[in-house]
Design an enzyme around this catalytic site. Structure first.
Site, PDB file in Angstrom:
ATOM      1  N   LYS A   1      20.769 -25.491  20.505  1.00  0.00           N
ATOM      2  CA  LYS A   1      20.426 -24.389  20.650  1.00  0.00           C
ATOM      3  C   LYS A   1      19.279 -24.449  22.110  1.00  0.00           C
ATOM      4  O   LYS A   1      19.599 -24.273  23.056  1.00  0.00           O
ATOM      5  CB  LYS A   1      19.530 -23.420  19.818  1.00  0.00           C
ATOM      6  CG  LYS A   1      20.320 -23.428  18.353  1.00  0.00           C
ATOM      7  CD  LYS A   1      21.643 -22.423  18.432  1.00  0.00           C
ATOM      8  CE  LYS A   1      22.462 -22.822  17.034  1.00  0.00           C
ATOM      9  NZ  LYS A   1      22.279 -22.258  16.071  1.00  0.00           N
TER      10      LYS A   1
ATOM     11  N   ASP B   1      13.692 -23.497   8.545  1.00  0.00           N
ATOM     12  CA  ASP B   1      14.812 -23.703   9.551  1.00  0.00           C
ATOM     13  C   ASP B   1      14.322 -23.368  10.963  1.00  0.00           C
ATOM     14  O   ASP B   1      14.222 -22.046  11.243  1.00  0.00           O
ATOM     15  CB  ASP B   1      16.041 -22.946   9.074  1.00  0.00           C
ATOM     16  CG  ASP B   1      17.248 -23.004   9.964  1.00  0.00           C
ATOM     17  OD1 ASP B   1      17.164 -23.686  10.922  1.00  0.00           O
ATOM     18  OD2 ASP B   1      17.928 -22.407   9.492  1.00  0.00           O
TER      19      ASP B   1
ATOM     20  N   TRP C   1      21.075 -16.517   8.538  1.00  0.00           N
ATOM     21  CA  TRP C   1      20.950 -17.999   8.261  1.00  0.00           C
ATOM     22  C   TRP C   1      20.242 -18.147   6.981  1.00  0.00           C
ATOM     23  O   TRP C   1      20.583 -18.970   6.004  1.00  0.00           O
ATOM     24  CB  TRP C   1      20.380 -18.784   9.529  1.00  0.00           C
ATOM     25  CG  TRP C   1      21.536 -18.550  10.592  1.00  0.00           C
ATOM     26  CD1 TRP C   1      21.148 -18.209  11.831  1.00  0.00           C
ATOM     27  CD2 TRP C   1      22.681 -19.494  10.674  1.00  0.00           C
ATOM     28  NE1 TRP C   1      22.394 -18.567  12.506  1.00  0.00           N
ATOM     29  CE2 TRP C   1      23.001 -19.085  11.878  1.00  0.00           C
ATOM     30  CE3 TRP C   1      23.490 -20.128   9.780  1.00  0.00           C
ATOM     31  CZ2 TRP C   1      24.412 -19.771  12.265  1.00  0.00           C
ATOM     32  CZ3 TRP C   1      24.454 -20.480  10.137  1.00  0.00           C
ATOM     33  CH2 TRP C   1      25.219 -20.379  11.277  1.00  0.00           C
TER      34      TRP C   1
END
Ligand SMILES: *Cc1c(COP(=O)(O)O)cnc(C)c1O
Length: 372
Positions: free
Chosen positions: A206, A182, A112
Site C-alpha cells: 500500500k 493491522d 479487514w
C-alpha cells in the site's frame, strides 16, 4: 520537474488503486537502473543469493532504516514475513492466543478487521469489543464505547480500513492490554508510537513497497507466548532468531521496501512531514465532497476520515459508473470502490503526488457542474 524523463514515464497515469498501489517515481527509477546490475555487485538483485554479502547489506540496511524511520526501540523485533497481511490474521492468534485463558478482543471498524476476527476464531476464544457493521463501517467507536474484556490476550484494531476509508486518528487507549494493529494501509504514512503496541503488522504493497513482504514489529517479551507445537514457519520466533531468513526471503520486495524507506526519509522529510503532506492532499478531496451540496456524499464520519482512502458516493450508481469511466479518460485510474461496497474510492497513498489529487479534485468539480 527537473527529473529525467523517458518515453515510458510520459505515458504514466495517476493511479488511485488501493493496492498494489502507486510507487514513488524515484524508487521505480532506481530499481530500473539497478535491475541489470547492482552497483559493485554486477548482478541483479533478482539473481543474487539471499545469503550473499550483497543481500546481507540490503537486509541490514532495510532493517536499520526502517527502525530509525518508524522509531522502533531495541525492546522490539522487526521481522519480514511472506503471506501478506492475511497470513497475519492467522499468525497473530496462533502465536498470541494459542494456550491463553483470556480471549482476544477485536474492535471491528471495517472489512479487514471483520476478516481478521474470523481467522482468530479458528484458533481460540475471541470477543468482539465493538463492531461498526450496523452503520456500514462509517466510524470508529467513541472513547469508552468499545466493550473491552477485563482481561484479554490482546486487543486487535485496524488503523486504517482500506475499503471503507475509516482511520483511527490517534492510538486508542486500551489500558494495560496488549494492542495489536493491522497497519497495512497507513504504515509509513504518519508517525506511530510503537511503545503503545504489542505487535504491529503491515503488508508492503500500500505505502511501503510491493507485494511479497510483510513487516511485523513485535515486543520481545511477547515472543515467549509462541508455543512449540506451532509449525516452524508460522512461529514468529523462527524469524526473530534467523534475522528474517530461515528460508529464502522475498529479496526484491525487501529491496524495494528499503528504497521506499529512504525515499520517505530523505525526499519526503520523514513521517511527520509525510503525515502533513498526506493530510493536505486528503483535505483537497474532502473539501470538494463537503462543498458539493450533497452531490458527493462522504462515507466516513468526518472525524474518522482516512487520509489514505477517500470514499464517497454519487447520487446513483449510473452516475458513479460515468464518473469512473470519465475519470479514466482523464488519466485518473482505478477510482471504483471495492466490489463489496461500491461507490468511489480514491486511494492517495504516500506516493500519490499532489498534482494527481488536484487533477481528481478538478475533475470532481467539473463532473458535478455537468451532471447536476
Ligand atoms: C490490503 C490489506 C490487507 C490484505 O493484505 P494482503 O497482503 O493482500 O493479505 C489487510 N489489511 C488491510 C488493512 C489492508 O489494507
Amino acid at each position: 520537474m527537473n527529473e529525467r524523463s523517458d518515453g515510458a514515464e510520459a505515458t504514466r497515469v495517476f493511479n488511485f488503486s488501493a493496492g498494489p498501489a502507486v510507487l514513488p517515481l524515484p524508487v521505480l527509477r532506481q530499481a530500473r537502473d539497478e535491475m541489470l546490475s547492482l552497483p559493485g555487485v554486477g548482478m541483479s538483485v533478482l539473481e543474487i543469493s539471499h545469503r550473499s554479502p550483497a543481500f546481507d547489506r540490503i537486509l541490514e540496511e532495510t532493517v536499520a532504516d526502517l527502525r530509525q524511520l518508524v522509531g522502533i526501540s531495541d525492546e522490539y523485533e522487526l521481522i519480514f514475513l511472506q503471506g501478506g497481511a492475511s497470513l497475519q490474521f492467522s499468525m497473530v492468534p496462533m502465536n498470541l492466543l494459542r494456550g491463553q485463558s483470556a480471549p482476544a478482543d477485536y474492535i471491528i471498524t471495517g472489512t479487514w478487521g471483520a476478516t481478521a476476527v474470523k481467522e482468530a476464531q479458528r484458533e481460540g476464544a475471541t470477543h468482539v469489543a465493538w463492531d461498526g457493521e450496523a452503520g456500514g463501517y462509517d466510524r470508529l467507536p467513541a472513547a469508552g464505547e468499545a466493550n473491552l474484556s477485563p482481561d484479554s490476550a490482546y486487543v486487535h484494531i485496524t488503523s486504517n480500513e482500506t475499503i471503507q476509508g475509516v482511520q483511527w486518528q490517534q492510538d486508542p487507549d486500551v489500558g494495560s492490554a496488549h494492542l495489536v494493529c493491522d497497519c497495512s494501509s497507513d504504515f509509513l504514512s504518519r508517525p506511530i508510537d510503537v511503545a503503545k503496541y504489542g505487535l504491529i503488522y503491515a503488508c508492503a504493497q500500500k505505502n511501503a513497497g510491493i507485494a511479497g513482504v510483510t513487516a511485523v514489529i513485535i515486543r520481545k517479551d511477547l515472543l515467549a507466548r509462541s508455543r512449540d507445537d506451532l509449525p516452524k514457519m508460522l512461529d514468529y520466533r523462527t524469524f526473530a532468531k534467523n534475522g528474517s531468513r530461515p528460508n529464502t526471503p522475498p529479496v526484491f520486495a525487501v529491496y524495494v521496501l528499503g528504497l521506499v524507506c529512504r525515499w520517505v526519509r530523505d525526499t519526503m522529510g520523514g513521517l511527520t512531514a509525510m503525515a502533513h503532506h498526506n493530510a493536505t492532499k486528503a483535505a483537497l478531496l474532502y473539501d470538494a465532497v463537503d462543498g458539493s451540496g450533497g452531490f458527493f456524499a462522504g462515507h466516513a464520519h468526518p472525524a474518522c476520515r482516512s487520509a489514505m482512502n477517500v470514499t464517497f458516493r454519487l447520487p446513483n450508481e449510473q452516475l458513479e459508473k460515468a464518473f469512473v469511466q470519465g475519470a479514466a479518460h482523464h488519466g485518473l485510474m482505478d477510482l471504483q470502490g471495492h466490489r463489496s461496497v461500491g461507490g468511489i474510492r480514491a486511494s492517495i497513498y504516500n506516493a500519490m503526488p499532489t498534482a494527481g489529487v488536484e487533477a481528481l479534485r478538478d475533475y470532481m468539480l467539473d463532473f458535478q457542474r455537468s451532471h447536476s
